[in-house]
Design an enzyme around this catalytic site. Structure first.
Site, PDB file in Angstrom:
ATOM      1  N   HIS A  61      45.039  36.385  51.071  1.00 31.55           N
ATOM      2  CA  HIS A  61      45.185  35.127  50.342  1.00 31.55           C
ATOM      3  C   HIS A  61      46.642  34.990  49.895  1.00 31.55           C
ATOM      4  CE1 HIS A  61      44.541  38.020  47.124  1.00 31.55           C
ATOM      5  NE2 HIS A  61      44.795  37.120  46.178  1.00 31.55           N
ATOM      6  N   ASP A  65      51.117  38.419  44.194  1.00 29.94           N
ATOM      7  CA  ASP A  65      51.075  39.888  44.265  1.00 29.94           C
ATOM      8  C   ASP A  65      50.673  40.389  45.658  1.00 29.94           C
ATOM      9  OD1 ASP A  65      48.535  38.767  43.520  1.00 29.94           O
ATOM     10  OD2 ASP A  65      47.788  40.756  42.993  1.00 29.94           O
ATOM     11  N   HIS A 140      37.608  33.454  45.911  1.00 25.10           N
ATOM     12  CA  HIS A 140      38.481  34.056  44.883  1.00 25.10           C
ATOM     13  C   HIS A 140      38.990  32.882  44.071  1.00 25.10           C
ATOM     14  CE1 HIS A 140      41.434  36.527  42.961  1.00 25.10           C
ATOM     15  NE2 HIS A 140      42.455  36.242  43.759  1.00 25.10           N
ATOM     16  N   ASP A 211      41.118  40.198  47.137  1.00 23.94           N
ATOM     17  CA  ASP A 211      40.594  39.781  45.840  1.00 23.94           C
ATOM     18  C   ASP A 211      39.357  38.919  46.069  1.00 23.94           C
ATOM     19  OD1 ASP A 211      42.977  40.938  45.261  1.00 23.94           O
ATOM     20  OD2 ASP A 211      43.808  39.268  44.113  1.00 23.94           O
ATOM     21  N   HIS A 269      43.279  47.622  44.357  1.00 23.29           N
ATOM     22  CA  HIS A 269      43.607  46.526  43.426  1.00 23.29           C
ATOM     23  C   HIS A 269      43.145  46.916  42.013  1.00 23.29           C
ATOM     24  CE1 HIS A 269      44.025  42.244  42.120  1.00 23.29           C
ATOM     25  NE2 HIS A 269      44.841  42.148  43.151  1.00 23.29           N
TER      26      HIS A 269
HETATM   27 ZN   LIG Z   1      45.721  40.289  43.689  1.00 25.32          ZN
HETATM   28 ZN   LIG Z   2      44.456  37.055  44.010  1.00 23.60          ZN
END
Ligand SMILES: [Zn+2]
Ligand SMILES: [Zn+2]
Length: 343
Positions: A61, A65, A140, A211, A269
């Site tokens: 995505h 980060d 997400h 995520d 993560h």
């Molecule tokens: Zn992330």
């Molecule tokens: Zn994310």
């Protein structure tokens, strides 16, 4: 066999011990960089994996980060590594953000690299040299988030000893037999593939989820995978925060692994507000075969007949030269006071 090297395993912001999301997935001579958080290029150097043949990036995505490291990586590729091209697969929104980032990096022509943007849709998007990769939708925050299913094609191993016993010479005859074709030897004898190929070994299946806000829709896509890599940002005590910011708790990830018949769960993560022990303790009560991965952890996923093995290989780390500096205590890092994990 598929190998995974984790380059960055922190959620949202780096910690003293963990860099931002990135990993290398490897199958034979194919290499995929999955996400590219800030600092990834240095982690690649530390891992000893190097930049060679690294021309394909898969983005789960478009949160910062997971993509900011592409700027530095592209700059280095173009300046020092003589790379000429890079293919980036991602959802539409992720690619839009990467394009904006690249406008800064590539503006002025100082850095020259051909970037091939490939917008993902759910479904098969890679089929080369015995490996397929399928993208599947992940919920997400924001549109166009994807998970990936890496699947090695099943194969029948060549039984060299049998071939030797039958007098099959080394060379094109063996290649034909591996391809399933019978051969006739110089003395007129015929050898069939059945005589020199072992039983079918199913290919390895590695499921990858970046995520994610929920696991219900993921079940069908990760079902029966030999290994599942998935985020585990929160603990159950802060499940309300997980919901608010579109992340998972360790127990949600472990429940998915349990219900979907996963063989090995690799959690990443990780928020710096928790210790690995806390994450592991919560997940392992539901799914014992769990590892909370660290930066530069390296795994090999293999499958013999009826048996999956996910081996932890020696850590990839090349120790950082200290240059005589005294290591800084962990408390010298910046503390994240807020509970938000936005990435
Ligand atoms: Zn992330
Ligand atoms: Zn994310």
């Amino acid at each position: 066999m598929i190998e995974v090297a984790f380059l960055g395993t922190s959620a949202s912001a780096p910690s003293v011990d963990r860099g931002l999301s990135a990993a290398m997935v490897m199958h034979e001579d194919q290499r995929f960089l999955v996400d590219c958080g800030e600092g990834t290029q240095r982690q690649i150097l530390r891992s000893g994996l190097g930049f060679k043949r690294l021309d394909t990036v898969l983005l789960t995505h478009g949160h910062l980060d997971h993509i900011l490291g592409l700027g530095g990586l592209v700059s280095t590729f173009a300046r020092w590594e003589a790379a000429t091209h890079l293919t980036i697969f991602g959802g539409g929104w992720a690619l839009e953000r990467v394009r904006d980032l690249m406008n800064v990096v590539l503006r002025g022509g100082e850095v020259q690299l051909r970037i091939n943007y490939q917008e993902l849709q759910p479904g098969l998007f890679w089929h080369r040299r015995g490996l397929t990769i399928t993208a599947f939708p992940v919920m997400h925050r924001g549109p166009g988030c994807f998970g990936f299913l890496f699947e090695e094609e099943s194969r029948r191993p060549f039984l060299a000893e049998q071939a030797d016993g039958l007098g099959v010479p080394a060379g094109p005859e063996r290649r034909l037999l591996v391809q399933g074709q019978p051969v006739t030897l110089p003395d007129g004898r015929r050898v069939d593939p059945e005589q020199v190929l072992g039983p079918l070994i199913p290919g390895v299946k590695l499921a990858w989820v970046g995520d994610a806000a929920q696991t219900e829709s993921l079940h069908e896509h990760v079902l029966g995978a030999d290994a599942l890599v998935i985020e585990s940002t929160y603990l159950d005590v802060e499940a309300d925060m997980a919901v608010r910011f579109g992340h998972l708790t360790a127990s949600q990830a472990a429940t998915l692994a349990y219900q979907a018949g996963i063989k090995k769960l690799l959690l990443t993560h990780i928020s710096r507000r928790y210790s690995s022990k806390q994450i592991l303790a919560e997940a392992a009560t539901i799914f014992p075969n769990t590892v909370v991965v660290r930066d530069l952890d390296h795994f090999r996923v293999t499958r013999a007949i009826g048996e999956t093995r996910v081996e932890a290989l020696p850590e990839l780390v090349l120790p950082c030269p200290t240059n005589g500096e005294t290591p800084r205590p962990a408390s010298a890092g910046i503390e994240l006071l807020e509970k938000r994990e936005l990435g």
